[in-house]
Design a protein around this motif. Structure first.
Motif, PDB file in Angstrom:
ATOM      1  N   GLN C 326       0.833  -1.206   0.000  1.00  0.00           N
ATOM      2  CA  GLN C 326       0.000   0.000   0.000  1.00  0.00           C
ATOM      3  C   GLN C 326       0.866   1.254   0.000  1.00  0.00           C
ATOM      4  OE1 GLN C 326      -2.087  -0.901   3.492  1.00  0.00           O
ATOM      5  NE2 GLN C 326      -3.473  -2.333   2.493  1.00  0.00           N
ATOM      6  N   LYS C 333       0.850   5.365  -7.434  1.00  0.00           N
ATOM      7  CA  LYS C 333      -0.456   5.562  -8.073  1.00  0.00           C
ATOM      8  C   LYS C 333      -1.113   6.869  -7.665  1.00  0.00           C
ATOM      9  CE  LYS C 333      -1.915   0.859  -9.008  1.00  0.00           C
ATOM     10  NZ  LYS C 333      -2.767  -0.216  -8.486  1.00  0.00           N
ATOM     11  N   TYR C 334      -0.739   7.373  -6.521  1.00  0.00           N
ATOM     12  CA  TYR C 334      -1.419   8.585  -6.068  1.00  0.00           C
ATOM     13  C   TYR C 334      -0.474   9.789  -6.041  1.00  0.00           C
ATOM     14  CZ  TYR C 334      -5.357   5.627  -5.032  1.00  0.00           C
ATOM     15  OH  TYR C 334      -6.407   4.761  -5.167  1.00  0.00           O
ATOM     16  N   PRO C 337       1.493  10.684  -9.716  1.00  0.00           N
ATOM     17  CA  PRO C 337       0.660  11.322 -10.753  1.00  0.00           C
ATOM     18  C   PRO C 337       0.118  12.683 -10.324  1.00  0.00           C
ATOM     19  CG  PRO C 337      -0.030   9.065 -10.377  1.00  0.00           C
ATOM     20  CD  PRO C 337       0.970   9.367  -9.340  1.00  0.00           C
ATOM     21  N   ILE C 338      -0.310  12.764  -9.068  1.00  0.00           N
ATOM     22  CA  ILE C 338      -0.871  14.042  -8.632  1.00  0.00           C
ATOM     23  C   ILE C 338       0.218  15.106  -8.633  1.00  0.00           C
ATOM     24  CG2 ILE C 338      -1.999  15.212  -6.703  1.00  0.00           C
ATOM     25  CD1 ILE C 338      -3.332  12.564  -6.033  1.00  0.00           C
TER      26      ILE C 338
END
Lengths: 188, 169, 396, 372
Positions: C326, C333-334, C337-338
């Protein structure tokens, strides 16, 4: 749920739940601590605050011990040793030894339940640390004493009467096995 | 179903391989031929009217002349239970494992092996479970005598209280 | 710094015509020692005490309160105790690496102080690549931690070390990317330059400059926590899984080095965020006295940093730990990209409003205040719900 | 692309490890962070309690039952009392049964609190553990007043309970329950519905209903798999039929049915249900004696029987064989943790090392209960 909305949902859930959790912890800054600063920063001794039924280190009132050996028999781990012999001349029960190994005692309370006079009872004392196992033996008989014999009427001896009444009060509150004792409080 | 009806049903199916049915209260039980226990177990598990899907308890008892293994079966589907027993000789007791029928038998049989020395044939992992691997003897046997020490560690603590008289309690 | 060296040579304290490099070396050594001993070590020590008190309050406890007033000297007592302990090197350990690892971790903790912008003139070296230097040297930790994990010859330590390596290397990326928006707006990498690009008022901070920087600040903070092995990203030393992770086999002062670096790093995290997003030492010009001004700025900077340090303690007391997969998901994944979106968004923003959008600053600041109000409302709700006066034991 | 060469490593987790809840040991075969298998190794806490029962007699064994499961000793007390009563055909007075239920339900809350708190701690959140310990302390204070001990209660006797509720205790208990319900909500806001927490638990260690029954899982572990089964409701004992309460079951709301999160949530909901039962019991408690008359030298008739009690860790089976003397011939306790431990090896394949910790915690394994 489409991938994009799941992605957005995950972020939203994370942020909002963390927000909520932080609010809970923040509210704890404004509450009193719960811990007790044992032993030196308390207004009273902790022993004095313990409930009546607290099962601490055993104590024996030899004055009212009948020498019936009920406690010795009730003890599941044989940590009580009583020697009581009939004196051949006076026909009286003579207690020559009453030892409790409190290092072995598991404070189950079966002995004080069995006692007919409340002689053996738990105190609220619990600080028993010592340097050797031998020193944890409580020896209650210094010189052989004559065992107490229950009288027909109320106790008259001014030396024994208060001790006996304390012992009986102890038994009352301990609700002797058999359940005949009235309930301690009125039901709703 | 009542426990007795269940046992009757098993009796009807297996005949004289059900050695005895005891109606003693509160828990009636059936004594099964040790050679048939897996068959009986499988039947009780699979029979739709019994559907004993859970082996709730398996314990061993040492009766000085024999060793018994007791199975408490239970059905979550029909909410009824039954007790089976096998009687084994005291020397080298051995019975087939029920691990193939109920997975929960695995550990419980290991425990019985460990504490009573019943060997379960066909068990996948017949090791001691509670006692150390190198322990000698099976503690729940009635004739088990505790060794005075284990690897140099004494297993007894003498009471420091010396009785003043010699009378034994 | 240069002038200081010149003055020292001129004063003749080092004799006639001393080699200039030697003087510079001595000065730098003494200055770093002063910073290290006077600021970094006490900070790391005191922060352990603060953290324990903060935790205690959150957990309805009292916390250490016996040594000194309110237990303030607890950190000294702990320090003395831990230094007095035996320094054990396991038989099977790779002794050389085992002994070296704490130094590397300490190095990663001490180097960033060189560019720490305490105030407008209180800075050891205002490098023109200051923020880059900061991120570069803090990443040195990974070498020490991995070394410690490997050299301990303990599988739990090794797992801890490898986790740490994976974690720090991964989180360098969102951290680096989140610095970009600020660099885009100021056009400089110098710590002082970035601070000078902001004003003293909140609406002039980069935190509220536009929505992208706000998100970037949060991502940078989370990533920094991950790099400093703080909850919720304290996997390398996850005490319920890995016992103590890479530090399992350490004892005595070597262990102290690890924990000191960990807590000291909190200050560095706070300093980076403060510099980049919270206006650094910026304080309204109230006096022409340079010394007074510097003191005020130092206080401003410290207050902001300490708030962030406190925030990290608070987070640590609130959140559980994530799992390694996680952790990686969150990063790749978070956060990454952000961060890219932030970077591009800021670039567009800067292209549209090269001098920034003043109205946006006010709007964002108002939004932040509204958020704070909701938060306080929730806190009051929980306070009202709980009946903490129900103390059953009469001793309390 | 050639495959990456990896080497399996064997990790020894325990017997002294922060998250093994007592003294357990796992031999973990792992490939990096992913486990191939975790083989439980129990027995470090074996105190031969069943053998002791054969030596100390029926009354003397009561304090030993506390040690079978020290986290919820009321149920082991109750189990031993019930199995003796069933064999000897003793009727417990109504008030005695109520006292038992009250003490036991308080103990269930305390036990579940410890379970969920330890779980939060295993996941890395320290604060919830301190909070549940605070609540547990308050319950312990209540129980201490009731029976004089905080952990090894020895409250129940064959034929009832030893002590009646002390004066004023009922009001205190009700007041505590008023405090407890909001605290549970606060606890949920702090940890249960936290996204990180859910992510850590959902879809971890999924147990199918068939497996759960086959492995003889009991109590909350079984209910989390969606099986509505509670001894208190389905094989009613004591005075439980007089109370209204729900049996919470897992619904797979957060992931798959029967995962760790389901087990956790079932425990949380059970605490609320226990609180409900307690309120009813404290309202309805009748007057009268608390202990039936039992001869001091208790000797049940020869025979054998088994009873099941819904303890904090689920269905606890007591099997007693008596030969008619004053000493039990054989006592066997079938405990929930023992069964739960048996399934860990199967569940562990493919989980991460961090998941093993949560798996143990979610099955609520207590070492003394496994080893007895």
């Amino acid at each position: 749920m489409s991938a994009v909305s799941e992605y957005a949902h995950n972020i939203k859930d994370t942020v909002s739940t963390i927000f909520e959790g932080m609010a809970v912890t923040a509210s704890h800054f404004m509450r009193k601590p719960y811990t007790v600063q044992y032993p030196d920063r308390m207004p009273v001794r902790v022993q004095d605050t313990l409930p009546f039924r607290y099962r601490g280190i055993l104590e024996v009132d030899l004055e009212i011990c009948t020498g019936c050996l009920a406690c010795e028999r009730a003890c599941p781990i044989d940590c009580i040793v009583i020697v009581a012999d009939k004196d051949q001349q006076t026909r009286q029960l003579l207690l020559s030894q009453f030892d409790i190994d409190i290092a072995k005692c598991m404070y189950c309370g079966l002995c004080s339940e069995a006692c007919p006079t409340g002689s053996i009872h738990h105190t609220t004392e619990f600080e028993g640390a010592d340097y050797s196992l031998e020193s944890l033996i409580r020896r209650f008989v210094k010189d052989p004493v004559i065992a107490y014999k229950a009288k027909k009427g109320p106790e008259t001896d001014p030396r024994i009467a208060p001790i006996l009444s304390r012992g009986m009060a102890y038994l009352d509150q301990w609700a002797q096995p058999g359940g005949e004792k009235p309930a301690g409080e009125e039901p709703a | 179903m009542e426990a007795l009806q269940i046992l009757e049903r098993v009796k009807n199916r297996f005949g004289d391989r059900v050695l005895e049915i005891s109606e003693k209260k509160p828990d009636p039980f059936a004594v099964i031929d040790p050679n048939a226990i897996v068959e009986v177990g499988r039947f009780m598990n699979e029979d739709p009217e019994l559907a004993m899907d859970c082996l709730s308890n398996e314990s061993g008892v040492d009766y000085k002349d024999r060793v018994e293994v007791v199975y408490h079966l239970f059905s979550y589907q029909h909410r009824h239970g039954a007790v089976l027993k096998v009687k084994l000789p005291r020397d080298n007791p051995s019975v087939a494992t029920l691990e193939g029928v109920w997975k929960s038998a695995n550990w419980m049989e290991r425990e019985i092996f460990d504490l009573l020395g019943v060997n379960f044939e066909g068990h996948s992992d017949m090791r001691r479970i509670l006692m150390p691997e190198d322990w000698i003897g099976h503690p729940l046997r009635k004739d088990f005598v505790e060794p005075p020490e284990y690897h140099g560690i004494s297993t007894v603590r003498e009471s420091p209280i010396v009785r003043l008289d010699t009378k034994k309690k | 710094m240069q002038t200081l060296i010149q003055n020292l040579i001129a004063s003749g304290a080092f004799g006639k015509n001393p080699p200039r490099d030697l003087v510079a070396a001595i000065v730098v050594f003494v200055m770093s020692l002063v910073v290290f001993l006077a600021i970094a070590l006490p900070f790391a020590g005191i922060v352990t005490w603060v953290e324990r008190r903060v935790w205690a309050r959150i957990q309805s406890r009292v916390g250490p309160n016996r040594v000194g007033p309110q237990g303030f000297l607890q950190w000294l007592a702990d320090g003395v105790k831990i230094v007095c302990k035996e320094d054990i090197v396991p038989d099977e350990a790779d002794a050389r690496l085992f002994k070296l690892a704490p130094f590397l971790v300490m190095l990663a903790f001490t180097l960033p102080w060189a560019v720490m912008p305490f105030s407008s003139s209180l800075i050891l070296a205002d490098l023109n690549v200051g923020i880059l230097y900061m991120t570069a040297v803090t990443a040195l930790t990974v070498v020490g931690v991995l070394m410690a994990g490997w050299a301990s010859n303990n599988k739990w330590s090794l797992i801890g070390g490898v986790r740490s390596a994976a974690q720090i290397v991964s989180y360098e990326i969102p951290a680096g990317l989140s610095i970009f928006p600020v660099v885009l707006m100021t056009g400089t990498l110098s710590m002082q330059g970035i601070i000078r690009g902001q004003g003293w008022a909140p609406q002039h901070w980069f935190l509220f400059a536009n929505p992208f920087t706000f998100v970037a600040a949060n991502i940078l903070y989370m990533s920094s926590l991950a790099e400093a092995n703080r909850t919720p990203f304290d996997l390398p030393e996850a005490e319920s899984e890995l016992v103590a992770g890479f530090a399992t086999e350490y004892s005595g002062w070597r262990y102290a080095c690890f924990s000191m670096a960990e807590w000291g790093n909190l200050f560095i995290i706070g300093a980076i965020i403060t510099t980049l997003f919270l206006g650094g030492w910026q304080f309204p010009h109230v006096t022409n006295n340079v010394v007074a001004m510097n003191v005020l700025e130092l206080i401003t900077f410290s207050v902001k940093v300490l708030f962030l340090v406190f925030l990290s303690m608070w987070i640590r007391a609130t959140l559980p730990r994530v799992r390694i997969d996680q952790l990686m998901t969150a990063c790749w994944k978070y956060f990454v990209p952000i961060s890219f979106v932030n970077m591009i968004g800021t670039a567009v923003w800067v292209a549209i409003w090269p001098d920034g959008n003043v109205a946006m600053g006010y709007i964002m600041f108002a939004g932040a205040i509204a958020l704070g109000a909701i938060f306080i409302q929730r806190v009051i709700y929980y306070l009202r719900r709980s009946q903490m006066e129900v103390y059953l034991n009469p001793t309390i | 692309m050639s495959t990456l060469r990896t080497e399996e490593m064997t990790l020894n987790m325990g017997p002294q490890h922060p998250s093994t809840h007592g003294v357990l040991r796992f031999v973990v075969r792992a490939d990096g962070e992913v486990m191939r298998e975790a083989i439980p190794d129990v027995g470090y806490l074996h105190r031969s309690i069943e053998k002791i029962a054969e030596k100390v007699g029926y009354r003397g064994f009561m304090p030993y039952t506390d040690r079978v499961d020290y986290v919820c000793a009321m149920f082991t007390n109750q189990g031993w009392g019930m199995v003796c009563e069933k064999l000897a055909g003793i009727e417990v007075p109504k008030r005695g049964e109520y006292c038992r239920v009250i003490a036991a339900e308080f103990n269930r809350i305390a036990s579940h609190l410890l379970s969920v708190g330890a779980m939060a701690m295993d996941i890395g959140a320290m604060t919830p553990f301190a909070h549940v310990i605070r609540e547990r302390e308050m319950i312990n204070d209540l129980i201490e007043e009731l029976c004089g001990a905080r952990l090894t209660f020895n409250y129940m006797r064959i034929g009832g309970v030893a002590w009646d509720l002390p004066p004023g205790w009922r009001e205190k208990a009700l007041k505590y329950l008023d405090h407890f319900d909001p605290i549970l909500e606060e606890y949920n806001a702090l940890i249960s519905w936290n996204k990180i927490y859910i992510e850590r638990l959902a879809n971890v260690g999924v147990i199918t209903p068939a497996d759960a029954i086959n492995y003889n899982l009991v109590g909350p572990n079984l209910r989390a798999c969606g099986i509505k089964w509670d001894i208190r409701k389905d094989i009613p004992y004591s005075v439980y039929p007089e109370f209204e309460f729900e049996v919470p079951v897992g619904n797979g709301q957060w992931g798959k049915l029967g995962d760790s999160m389901d087990r956790y949530v079932v425990r949380i909901r059970e605490m609320a249900e226990s609180s409900k039962i307690l309120r009813q019991a404290l309202e309805k408690i009748p007057p009268g004696a608390v202990l039936a008359k039992v001869v001091r030298n208790f000797k049940p008739p020869a025979g054998e029987c088994q009873i099941r009690v819904e303890s904090g860790r689920g269905d606890m089976g007591w099997y007693l064989v008596s030969d008619g003397t004053g000493y039990p011939w054989r006592v066997h306790v079938r405990t929930g943790s023992f069964a739960a431990m048996g399934i860990i090896q199967k569940l562990s394949a493919g989980l991460m090392i961090a998941d093993l910790v949560t798996l143990i915690a979610s099955l609520d394994v207590i070492a003394p209960e496994i080893d007895r």
